[in-house]
Design a protein around this motif. Structure first.
Motif, mmCIF file in Angstrom:
data_model
loop_
_atom_site.group_PDB
_atom_site.id
_atom_site.type_symbol
_atom_site.label_atom_id
_atom_site.label_comp_id
_atom_site.label_asym_id
_atom_site.label_seq_id
_atom_site.Cartn_x
_atom_site.Cartn_y
_atom_site.Cartn_z
ATOM 1 N N PRO A 183 0.799 -1.208 0.168
ATOM 2 C CA PRO A 183 0.041 -0.050 0.105
ATOM 3 C C PRO A 183 0.896 1.359 -0.197
ATOM 4 N N THR A 184 0.467 2.427 -0.506
ATOM 5 C CA THR A 184 1.128 3.711 -0.599
ATOM 6 C C THR A 184 1.292 4.007 0.767
ATOM 7 N N GLU A 185 0.572 3.867 1.805
ATOM 8 C CA GLU A 185 1.018 4.518 2.914
ATOM 9 C C GLU A 185 2.292 3.750 3.629
ATOM 10 N N GLU A 186 2.257 2.353 3.231
ATOM 11 C CA GLU A 186 3.313 1.746 3.812
ATOM 12 C C GLU A 186 4.661 2.122 3.173
ATOM 13 N N LEU A 197 9.740 5.542 3.622
ATOM 14 C CA LEU A 197 10.464 6.663 2.972
ATOM 15 C C LEU A 197 10.638 7.774 4.226
ATOM 16 N N ARG A 198 9.754 7.839 5.125
ATOM 17 C CA ARG A 198 9.755 8.681 6.135
ATOM 18 C C ARG A 198 10.791 8.156 7.152
ATOM 19 N N ASP A 199 10.672 6.848 7.368
ATOM 20 C CA ASP A 199 11.510 6.160 8.352
ATOM 21 C C ASP A 199 13.185 6.556 8.003
ATOM 22 N N HIS A 209 5.182 9.219 -6.658
ATOM 23 C CA HIS A 209 5.317 10.612 -7.433
ATOM 24 C C HIS A 209 4.435 11.537 -6.415
ATOM 25 N N VAL A 210 4.790 12.667 -6.260
ATOM 26 C CA VAL A 210 4.111 13.616 -5.422
ATOM 27 C C VAL A 210 3.153 14.473 -6.468
#
Lengths: 149, 732
Positions: free
Chosen positions: A3-6, A11-13, A147-148
């Protein structure tokens, strides 16, 4: 598929765990890479770093705002080949001014408190990279893109 | 997590965490000695503080700007000043602060305390840190106590402590600091006691003063001294002191006060008390199973142990010797006041008189032999004053440092060198000289024909008023383009002076800021208002001392330059005679003595020849960004003017960046033309930095090999905020 959130959370981590990134600029088609201390916004839309105004990277990104940023978790061990995670980010860079600069500096210094003198120096610029795409590389060659919009 | 521990909970395994002093006190408490109420802030708490605030890395960044061995003492002092200021400005993180406040409030209930350093034994017993770290007496209120804990922590990074650790080879990365907080016992009389004399195994020593023993420990008050026999515990001899002062608590801290005459008549201890103190030292020796150096105080009938440490072997005596040198880096206010009096009333008038006396000798009338003797004489006079300069004038610079420390402690400014602004704009001789130069340049600006004549080298028909001004200038300030050292090589001044004047005249006059002056007044008011009563009076005195010290830092060399100018004049006269003879302008043979004297001067060592780039295997190394010490804020760009020999100065053009080995005060006349100053020698208080600050120019000091790595005309950017010099444009 993940999933995108994962993916975003991975990336955040990495952005939180890593202190240094490589920023690439260019001049007349000649790429130029530099090491910087960075911080990313929580929504991953921005990456910030500080540079002295006398540096090549500052001159180059002022002439051409397109930049690439590499963040990775390698530790100079053999296991890096299967274990390390790396992201390449592309986006556009610009210097930010107060009041935004002040806010970003607070965020930046909460991650890099030892850089206070450097970051607050009037001879330094706070640079905001507005991210366009993230390329996440894991397991040696597995690549996912984000992609943002 | 035990950030603060009480003595009864300190065990052997805690020794490192509470430091030597803390551990000894805990032992004493357990051994039943009477010790004031004490708690220990562990070195864990220090480590947490520096880790959470980012200070740990910030300190290491500061200390690793360049190799430690490349740093001059002044640079180390600058580093220490910056680090100390970070400690003063960085509060303790709230979680730690909360715990500290709870425990300290509960333990001391608003009573005054002593906050002492207790350094962990970094390298067994051979290293003694006694006196190198700070302790603070009579601190009241939990916020103040917390403040002083940070000050004690900061003292781990004082220049003296840094240099000492470096000398005995300790890894500064591992340094940490515990703190002892002890309820203050305001003793009527206090002192130290050695259970065994370092000089005589069969004897011990008791020393005592009235009041707190801070005065004795600092060396401010001379104690009464008793030599004791260890065997029968009796007095061998008593050496009374003059007993003029005592250290007593005041509103916040302690003060040195005049001892009442009635009290001063008697020794602080009666014979019974002397024995009691000595017995205490012997008891401590028995308890610790090694000879002890004890600090004690009497509060009426009660005798307290304040701290006890082992008197170590002869080898550590040696350590003490080198430590004392580092301790001497801190000159006290009283010392500096005495030094100032000597310099202002004796040495400077002496220097001026010496130069004037030499100037009265008419060199052209002296026969060769006498001229040779005169050169010798002038050489000696110059040497004598150069030595005085090193011995007396240089140490007086500590006045700036002392002022800076007190200023930063009280004001906690963002810029640790803000205090320098308060010291500037005094009547520095170099500023006066530059103003005279500016007046001459103004005459050229206003008078076209003067400018033309000077440019064309037609000096004969120049405006007499201008020539007169020029003569007065040369007479007063000597030969501009001669350095203080090696100056016997220099040429006639006028050509260089004309060039500089023309360059100055080609540009608008330089105005050293009114703005800064206003800022200075506001700073002064703020600083003085931070004190009250007696302390305010001291602050005024300290500011005055700081200003005098700062001013002298620049002037001393100017006065020295006048003496050297007289030596140079004699050498020039000798050279003229020799040249005239060789050119056939005179038939008179030159006396051998004169030739010899001049030749000997030429054999003096000259400055190093400039570095030539080494070719090698197709690789060329080029410096790009050099890091030094930030010494004057600002950012400037311009072509480099590298000063390798004094004659290079006359080529100086407006807007260039002055690159030099060391700005000699006698060279500061080109500074108003410069866009920035870069110097090999490091430090905030060197002449280059001082004069750059006066003119508001960016300045970076302490760039190793600055004059070697940078070439004339290189495009240079000077970042005076960060202490960085960038060479070349931003092209690849």
């Amino acid at each position: 598929m993940e999933p995108t959130e994962e993916i975003r959370s991975r990336l955040r981590d990495l952005c939180v765990s890593q202190k240094l990134a490589v920023v690439s600029t260019q001049s007349d088609g000649q790429p130029y890479a530099s090491l910087v201390a960075f911080v990313a916004s929580d929504d991953l839309r921005h990456i910030f770093f500080v540079t002295a105004r006398t540096t090549r990277k500052f001159a180059y990104l002022t002439k051409d705002s397109r930049v690439a940023v590499l963040i990775n978790s390698s530790t100079n061990e053999e296991s890096d080949f299967h274990d390390a995670v790396s992201i390449t980010v592309i986006g556009t860079a610009e210097e930010i001014r107060d009041p935004e600069r002040k806010k970003v500096l607070a965020l930046y210094l909460s991650k890099h408190p030892y850089l206070e003198d450097f970051a607050r120096s009037p001879s330094c610029a706070v640079i905001k990279v507005t991210t366009k795409s993230y390329y996440l590389v894991r397991n040696f060659q597995n690549v996912m893109e984000l992609h943002v919009d | 997590m035990h950030r603060i521990i009480s003595p009864e909970n300190i065990h052997q395994e805690d020794r490192q965490r509470v430091g030597g002093k803390g551990y000894a006190l805990a032992q004493l408490v357990k051994g039943g000695f009477r010790v004031p109420k004490t708690v220990c802030v562990t070195s864990d708490a220090y480590r947490e503080y520096v880790a959470q605030t980012g200070l740990r890395e910030r300190i290491l960044l500061e200390l690793n700007r360049k190799s430690f061995s490349d740093m001059r003492w002044e640079e180390i002092w600058d580093c220490a000043t910056r680090i100390r200021n970070i400690f003063l400005r960085k509060s303790i993180p709230s979680e730690i602060e909360k715990e500290f406040k709870e425990i300290i409030t509960a333990q001391f209930k608003g009573k005054s305390v002593v906050v002492r350093s207790s350094a962990p034994d970094e390298d067994a017993a051979s290293a003694s840190f006694a006196g190198l770290h700070e302790s603070y007496v009579n601190i009241k209120g939990v916020d103040k106590i917390l403040d002083h804990i940070r000050k004690v922590w900061a003292s781990l990074w004082s220049d003296a402590a840094l240099l000492y650790r470096q000398e005995i080879g300790l890894d500064i990365k591992k340094s940490s600091m515990a703190v002892v907080i002890q309820e203050i016992v305001v003793g009527d009389k206090s002192g130290v006691a050695f259970s065994k004399s370092p000089n005589n195994d069969s004897q011990g020593i008791v020393e005592s003063v009235y009041g707190l023993n801070q005065g004795l420990v600092d060396g401010a008050i001379e104690p009464d001294r008793w030599i004791m026999a260890r065997e029968n515990r009796s007095v061998v001899s008593h050496t009374p002191a003059k007993r003029k002062q005592w250290m007593i608590p005041d509103k916040s801290g302690v003060q040195l006060a005049v001892l009442p005459v009635e009290v001063a008549k008697r020794p602080p201890l009666n014979p019974r008390e002397v024995i009691r103190v000595f017995n205490l030292a012997l008891d401590a020796e028995g308890f610790f199973k090694s000879p002890q150096d004890l600090e004690w105080t009497f509060q009426q009938k009660d005798l307290y142990v304040l701290q006890s440490r082992p008197i170590t072997t002869l080898s550590s005596q040696k350590e003490d010797d080198s430590r004392s040198w580092y301790l001497s880096l801190h000159r006290s206010f009283e010392n500096l006041k005495a030094l100032r009096e000597k310099i202002e009333n004796e040495l400077i008038p002496g220097m001026i008189a010496a130069a004037e006396k030499l100037a009265r000798v008419s060199l052209s009338e002296l026969p060769d032999k006498q001229l040779a003797a005169e050169i010798d004489h002038r050489w000696e006079v110059n040497q004598k004053w150069t030595n005085i300069y090193w011995e007396e004038f240089i140490p007086f610079a500590h006045g700036i440092r002392l002022f800076g420390e007190i200023y930063n402690d009280r004001m906690r400014p963002e810029d640790p060198y803000e205090f320098v602004d308060l010291l500037t704009h005094t009547d520095m001789a170099s500023l006066e000289r530059n103003q005279l130069l500016e007046a001459l340049a103004e005459m050229i600006r206003e008078n076209q024909s003067l400018a033309k004549g000077l440019s064309a080298g037609q000096y004969a028909g120049l405006d007499p008023q201008f020539l007169e001004g020029l003569d007065r200038f040369v007479e007063k300030f000597g030969d501009l383009t001669c350095a203080v050292t090696g100056g016997t090589q220099c040429e006639q001044a006028s050509d260089s002076l004309y060039k500089i004047l023309l360059e100055m005249a080609a540009h608008p006059p330089i105005n050293t800021g009114q703005r800064k002056l206003r800022k200075k007044d506001a700073l002064k008011e703020k600083f003085l208002n931070a004190f009250e009563g007696e302390q305010k009076k001291q602050a005024v005195e300290l500011l005055d001392l700081g200003r005098s010290s700062y001013q002298l830092r620049d002037d001393d060399n100017i006065y020295l330059g006048r003496i050297e100018a007289q030596l140079l004049a004699a050498v020039r006269e000798a050279r003229r005679r020799i040249d005239d003879f060789h050119a056939g302008r005179t038939r008179q043979k030159i006396a051998d003595e004169l030739i010899q004297v001049v030749e000997n001067l030429d054999q003096r060592p000259r400055s190093q020849s400039p570095y030539k780039q080494q070719p090698g295997d197709g690789f060329v190394i080029q410096p790009r960004q050099l890091i030094g010490q930030p010494a004057g804020p600002g950012l400037a760009k311009g072509p480099a003017r590298v000063i390798r020999k004094t004659a290079d100065l006359s080529e100086f053009k407006f807007g260039e960046i002055l690159i030099c080995d060391a700005v000699d005060p006698n060279m500061t006349f080109v500074v108003p033309l410069a866009a920035a100053v870069v110097e090999r020698r490091g430090g905030m208080l060197i002449h280059g930095a001082i004069i750059a600050r006066e003119y508001g120019l960016p300045c970076v000091t302490g760039i190793p090999d600055a004059t070697v790595l940078i070439e004339n005309g290189d495009e240079i950017t000077v970042d005076g905020y960060l202490g960085i010099v960038t060479i070349g444009s931003s092209d690849l």
